[in-house]
Scaffold this motif. Structure first.
Motif, PDB file in Angstrom:
ATOM      1  N   GLY A  66       0.929  -1.322  -0.064  1.00 12.89           N
ATOM      2  CA  GLY A  66       0.043   0.159   0.040  1.00 12.89           C
ATOM      3  C   GLY A  66       0.812   1.278   0.154  1.00 12.89           C
ATOM      4  O   GLY A  66       0.404   2.247   0.521  1.00 12.89           O
ATOM      5  N   THR A  67       2.185   1.185  -0.666  1.00 10.99           N
ATOM      6  CA  THR A  67       3.046   2.347  -0.601  1.00 10.99           C
ATOM      7  C   THR A  67       3.381   2.523  -2.023  1.00 10.99           C
ATOM      8  O   THR A  67       3.261   1.852  -2.904  1.00 10.99           O
ATOM      9  N   ALA A  68       3.879   3.836  -2.042  1.00  4.48           N
ATOM     10  CA  ALA A  68       4.313   4.258  -3.510  1.00  4.48           C
ATOM     11  C   ALA A  68       5.814   5.197  -3.156  1.00  4.48           C
ATOM     12  O   ALA A  68       6.115   5.698  -2.190  1.00  4.48           O
ATOM     13  N   THR A  85       5.833  20.095  -2.845  1.00  6.69           N
ATOM     14  CA  THR A  85       5.344  19.460  -1.773  1.00  6.69           C
ATOM     15  C   THR A  85       5.190  18.128  -2.186  1.00  6.69           C
ATOM     16  O   THR A  85       4.279  17.908  -2.666  1.00  6.69           O
ATOM     17  N   ILE A  86       5.876  16.984  -1.650  1.00  8.33           N
ATOM     18  CA  ILE A  86       5.614  15.781  -1.575  1.00  8.33           C
ATOM     19  C   ILE A  86       4.346  15.291  -1.056  1.00  8.33           C
ATOM     20  O   ILE A  86       4.402  15.677  -0.069  1.00  8.33           O
ATOM     21  N   PRO A  87       3.377  14.872  -1.895  1.00 11.09           N
ATOM     22  CA  PRO A  87       2.326  14.443  -1.236  1.00 11.09           C
ATOM     23  C   PRO A  87       2.631  13.132  -0.239  1.00 11.09           C
ATOM     24  O   PRO A  87       3.248  12.197  -0.268  1.00 11.09           O
ATOM     25  N   SER A  88       1.566  12.983   0.764  1.00 12.65           N
ATOM     26  CA  SER A  88       1.640  12.014   1.759  1.00 12.65           C
ATOM     27  C   SER A  88       0.997  10.782   1.234  1.00 12.65           C
ATOM     28  O   SER A  88       1.336   9.555   1.577  1.00 12.65           O
ATOM     29  N   LYS A  89       0.194  10.912   0.075  1.00 10.81           N
ATOM     30  CA  LYS A  89      -0.384   9.749  -0.140  1.00 10.81           C
ATOM     31  C   LYS A  89      -0.935  10.127  -1.728  1.00 10.81           C
ATOM     32  O   LYS A  89      -1.257  11.471  -2.164  1.00 10.81           O
ATOM     33  N   ILE A  90      -1.211   8.980  -2.446  1.00 16.33           N
ATOM     34  CA  ILE A  90      -1.492   9.286  -3.938  1.00 16.33           C
ATOM     35  C   ILE A  90      -2.869   8.322  -4.136  1.00 16.33           C
ATOM     36  O   ILE A  90      -2.798   7.406  -3.395  1.00 16.33           O
ATOM     37  N   SER A  91      -3.702   8.423  -4.997  1.00 12.24           N
ATOM     38  CA  SER A  91      -4.617   7.533  -5.587  1.00 12.24           C
ATOM     39  C   SER A  91      -4.477   7.029  -6.657  1.00 12.24           C
ATOM     40  O   SER A  91      -3.940   7.733  -7.733  1.00 12.24           O
ATOM     41  N   TYR A  92      -4.646   5.756  -6.954  1.00 12.57           N
ATOM     42  CA  TYR A  92      -4.343   5.200  -8.102  1.00 12.57           C
ATOM     43  C   TYR A  92      -5.484   3.976  -8.311  1.00 12.57           C
ATOM     44  O   TYR A  92      -5.370   3.137  -7.364  1.00 12.57           O
ATOM     45  N   GLU A  93      -6.233   3.817  -9.115  1.00 12.46           N
ATOM     46  CA  GLU A  93      -7.142   2.790  -9.678  1.00 12.46           C
ATOM     47  C   GLU A  93      -8.273   2.455  -8.320  1.00 12.46           C
ATOM     48  O   GLU A  93      -8.448   1.567  -7.731  1.00 12.46           O
ATOM     49  N   TYR A  97      -2.411   5.182  -1.999  1.00 12.09           N
ATOM     50  CA  TYR A  97      -1.088   4.607  -1.419  1.00 12.09           C
ATOM     51  C   TYR A  97      -0.185   5.672  -0.882  1.00 12.09           C
ATOM     52  O   TYR A  97      -0.077   6.916  -1.410  1.00 12.09           O
ATOM     53  N   SER A  98       0.458   5.238   0.529  1.00 12.04           N
ATOM     54  CA  SER A  98       1.091   6.227   1.015  1.00 12.04           C
ATOM     55  C   SER A  98       2.562   6.268   0.533  1.00 12.04           C
ATOM     56  O   SER A  98       3.150   5.374   0.074  1.00 12.04           O
ATOM     57  N   VAL A  99       2.977   7.565   0.367  1.00  8.75           N
ATOM     58  CA  VAL A  99       4.028   7.931  -0.309  1.00  8.75           C
ATOM     59  C   VAL A  99       5.219   7.604   0.634  1.00  8.75           C
ATOM     60  O   VAL A  99       5.242   8.443   1.692  1.00  8.75           O
ATOM     61  N   SER A 100       5.991   6.772   0.468  1.00  7.24           N
ATOM     62  CA  SER A 100       6.950   6.363   1.672  1.00  7.24           C
ATOM     63  C   SER A 100       8.334   6.595   1.100  1.00  7.24           C
ATOM     64  O   SER A 100       9.371   6.272   2.161  1.00  7.24           O
ATOM     65  N   GLU A 101       8.605   6.770  -0.065  1.00  6.34           N
ATOM     66  CA  GLU A 101      10.072   6.859  -0.473  1.00  6.34           C
ATOM     67  C   GLU A 101      10.086   8.048  -1.588  1.00  6.34           C
ATOM     68  O   GLU A 101       9.274   8.080  -2.676  1.00  6.34           O
ATOM     69  N   ILE A 102      11.464   8.537  -1.581  1.00  5.47           N
ATOM     70  CA  ILE A 102      11.936   9.428  -2.740  1.00  5.47           C
ATOM     71  C   ILE A 102      12.935   8.665  -3.577  1.00  5.47           C
ATOM     72  O   ILE A 102      13.987   8.313  -2.733  1.00  5.47           O
ATOM     73  N   GLY A 103      12.744   8.382  -4.509  1.00  3.96           N
ATOM     74  CA  GLY A 103      13.647   7.385  -5.379  1.00  3.96           C
ATOM     75  C   GLY A 103      15.048   8.158  -5.711  1.00  3.96           C
ATOM     76  O   GLY A 103      15.166   9.390  -5.702  1.00  3.96           O
ATOM     77  N   SER A 104      16.175   7.356  -5.831  1.00  5.04           N
ATOM     78  CA  SER A 104      17.440   7.973  -6.213  1.00  5.04           C
ATOM     79  C   SER A 104      17.319   8.755  -7.473  1.00  5.04           C
ATOM     80  O   SER A 104      16.971   8.406  -8.276  1.00  5.04           O
ATOM     81  N   GLY A 105      17.813   9.751  -7.429  1.00  4.67           N
ATOM     82  CA  GLY A 105      17.787  10.870  -8.385  1.00  4.67           C
ATOM     83  C   GLY A 105      16.629  11.459  -8.820  1.00  4.67           C
ATOM     84  O   GLY A 105      16.429  12.188 -10.050  1.00  4.67           O
ATOM     85  N   ILE A 118       8.557  17.707   2.591  1.00  2.39           N
ATOM     86  CA  ILE A 118       8.526  16.226   2.593  1.00  2.39           C
ATOM     87  C   ILE A 118       7.778  15.768   3.723  1.00  2.39           C
ATOM     88  O   ILE A 118       7.833  16.073   4.971  1.00  2.39           O
ATOM     89  N   PRO A 119       6.708  14.833   3.648  1.00  2.00           N
ATOM     90  CA  PRO A 119       5.635  14.436   4.694  1.00  2.00           C
ATOM     91  C   PRO A 119       6.482  13.185   5.484  1.00  2.00           C
ATOM     92  O   PRO A 119       7.380  12.773   5.257  1.00  2.00           O
ATOM     93  N   SER A 120       5.784  13.272   6.598  1.00  2.00           N
ATOM     94  CA  SER A 120       6.217  12.333   7.573  1.00  2.00           C
ATOM     95  C   SER A 120       6.310  10.694   7.072  1.00  2.00           C
ATOM     96  O   SER A 120       6.825   9.844   7.764  1.00  2.00           O
ATOM     97  N   THR A 121       5.352  10.455   5.931  1.00  2.00           N
ATOM     98  CA  THR A 121       5.079   9.319   5.617  1.00  2.00           C
ATOM     99  C   THR A 121       6.411   8.685   4.913  1.00  2.00           C
ATOM    100  O   THR A 121       6.691   7.718   4.583  1.00  2.00           O
ATOM    101  N   VAL A 122       7.381   9.605   4.368  1.00  4.03           N
ATOM    102  CA  VAL A 122       8.464   9.444   3.565  1.00  4.03           C
ATOM    103  C   VAL A 122       9.288   8.778   4.579  1.00  4.03           C
ATOM    104  O   VAL A 122       9.929   9.707   5.577  1.00  4.03           O
ATOM    105  N   LYS A 123       9.850   7.626   4.461  1.00  2.00           N
ATOM    106  CA  LYS A 123      10.744   6.812   5.513  1.00  2.00           C
ATOM    107  C   LYS A 123      12.158   6.882   4.518  1.00  2.00           C
ATOM    108  O   LYS A 123      13.151   6.616   5.325  1.00  2.00           O
TER     109      LYS A 123
END
Length: 142
Positions: A66-68, A85-93, A97-105, A118-123
């Motif tokens: 349940g993450t993105a 502003t990175i969203p804490s969650k996104i909706s898809y289908e 989904y909780s936005v839990s990561e910002i990818g490399s680059g 960056i929201p607290s959901t990003v670990k």
């Protein structure tokens, strides 16, 4: 021109420019589009193609957890991309989904970016997520 065609063009350009991280992110997007088409068992409509890219940002969905992951900011070199502003969650289908990561680059070499929230959901913040973002002055963790 369909989203898939535009993504393929962007991939070709990334390959020509030697942008490995961008090419890898775009490859993931193409794979997601193809998988969705396979699951549907017919060609995607433009509306369906656009659901994978939200506000010019590519996300990789982990349905099981349940993450993105914010994989790549397609708009990072847009002059209007000064504050993000990175969203804490996104909706898809129909699912959130909780936005839990910002990818490399994800925002590497963003030309105009000055401030990020960056929201607290990003670990996890991936390696070089904001590398050589020269104008970045403020990062807020909420």
């Amino acid at each position: 021109m369909s989203m898939t065609d535009r993504v393929r063009q962007a991939m070709m350009q990334a390959m020509k420019d030697g942008q490995k991280e961008r090419k890898n992110a775009i490859s993931l997007l193409l794979a997601a589009l193809k998988q969705k088409e396979i699951d549907k068992r017919e060609a995607l409509t433009e509306e369906e193609e656009n659901q994978i890219v939200i506000d010019e940002v590519t996300y990789i969905i982990d349905k099981e957890n349940g993450t993105a992951m914010l994989s790549f900011a397609n708009n990072k070199n847009d002059p209007s991309c000064v504050t993000v502003t990175i969203p804490s969650k996104i909706s898809y289908e129909g699912n959130d989904y909780s936005v839990s990561e910002i990818g490399s680059g994800a925002y590497a070499q963003a030309l105009y970016l000055e401030e990020v929230t960056i929201p607290s959901t990003v670990k996890v913040i991936g390696t070089a997520a904001f590398m050589t973002t020269k104008k970045l002055k403020k990062v807020h963790f909420s």
